[in-house]
Design an enzyme around this catalytic site. Structure first.
Site: not given
Ligand code: SF4
Length: 344
Positions: A109, A102, A161-162, A116, A218
């Protein structure tokens, strides 16, 4: 650097074309950490290359090993920012034997998902394609040292990150992983996970790659989803659904949805019925993931019986669903947690 970029460099250096393939293999197949390590190039050639290019290196700061064999690494980048990646080793008869990594795509992010740890720290910068690939090459080097008979064979862009907000670098890294002269990893073994960046889902669909796209859902209603995922205010569920249907139509590939089950938040049977209604028109599979408590411990996982009831509602409504096998829960393997502890 891609093979094309290396070829151009070799032309500039007045070197024969076969040197480009050799250099590409040293970097992208063998995962060398320094140009010095190339054994079949002259000292002069290595110096010329070093004046024009460099190999991205990661500095291991710490790692945690779970009881189930999952390993979480915290790496420092050259500018002293931190990123994490997680190695999941699947063994035994139940799940096919494989090593899945992963990887992170950004430092921090901007999306601010409430559950998160990475989101809590905000966004710093995008990773380069080289920094993304270095996570895989570095972990492969550790596996070689351990004499593991398997290298990393599956990649999930689900770390910090996204990934769809670092679109070009993520795509470049995927294409390089797929190169025959490099890791030669099938695109079908690569997953991009997004919180739902609608225009980029459409862009990805138009590229028609064989990639696995995982969308973090979610919550089954806008009211709930906006509470934990600020992205929902920009791209609410209806718009997201249209993009998902477009993706499936263009690529003919099944989508994956991720649904973190949070105690007393999104885990009732009523939520499951609303979710089933949302998913019924989308060719997809949904993974139910009992949430991993973050450093804030604000979110707790539901009891086993509630999770089973939730699954039962979905499957009896004709939705393909399963409970995701939990990995590394004892080392807090959800993204951003280790970095959170070190940065604090
Ligand atoms: S997009 Fe992924 S890394 Fe960014 S805040 Fe949401 S869960 Fe966390």
């Amino acid at each position: 650097m891609s093979l094309e970029e290396i070829k151009e460099l070799m032309i500039e250096l007045n070197e024969p074309a076969f040197r480009a393939k050799q250099l590409f293999e040293w970097v992208h197949k063998k995962g060398i950490e320094s140009i010095e390590d190339i054994s079949n190039f002259s000292k002069e050639l290595k110096e010329k290359i070093a004046q024009n290019a460099k190999i991205t290196c990661l500095n291991l700061k710490t790692k945690q090993v779970s009881e189930d064999g999952t390993i979480k690494y915290l790496f420092a980048l050259e500018d002293n920012n931190y990123i994490e990646c997680v190695l999941m080793r699947y063994r035994g008869t139940k799940s096919k034997k494989r090593n899945t990594l992963c990887v992170s795509s950004q430092v921090g992010c901007a999306m601010g998902c409430g559950f998160c740890a990475t989101g809590l720290g905000g966004f710093k910068r995008n990773l380069t394609a080289g920094e993304i690939l270095s996570q895989i090459y570095t972990v492969n080097n550790y596996l070689k040292i351990e004499n593991d008979d398997l290298m990393v064979g599956n990649i999930v862009y689900m770390g910090m990150g996204e990934p769809l907000l670092n679109f070009e670098n993520v795509l470049k890294s995927i294409r390089l992983l797929n190169e025959l002269l490099g890791q030669n990893i099938s695109i079908r073994r690569i997953t991009i996970s997004t919180c739902g960046i609608v225009p980029k889902i459409v862009d990805l669909a138009d590229l028609n790659l064989d990639i696995v796209l995982a969308v973090s859902l979610h919550a089954p209603t806008d009211q709930l989803r906006s509470q934990i995922m600020p992205v929902n205010q920009q791209y609410p569920l209806k718009v997201l659904k249209e993009a998902c249907i477009y993706y499936v139509k263009k690529t003919r590939r099944r989508l994956t949805f991720e649904y973190a089950l949070v105690n007393n938040f999104n885990d009732t049977k009523e939520h499951a019925y609303v979710l089933a209604d949302y998913l019924k028109d989308i060719f997809s599979h949904i993974n139910l993931i009992p949430v991993n408590p973050t450093v804030t411990e604000k979110f707790q996982r539901p009891q086993r019986v509630k999770i089973q009831d939730f699954l039962e509602v979905l499957t009896s409504s004709g939705i393909e669903a399963s409970i995701r096998e939990e990995r590394g829960t004892d080392i807090a393997a959800a993204c951003g947690q280790l970095r959170g502890k070190v940065v604090e």
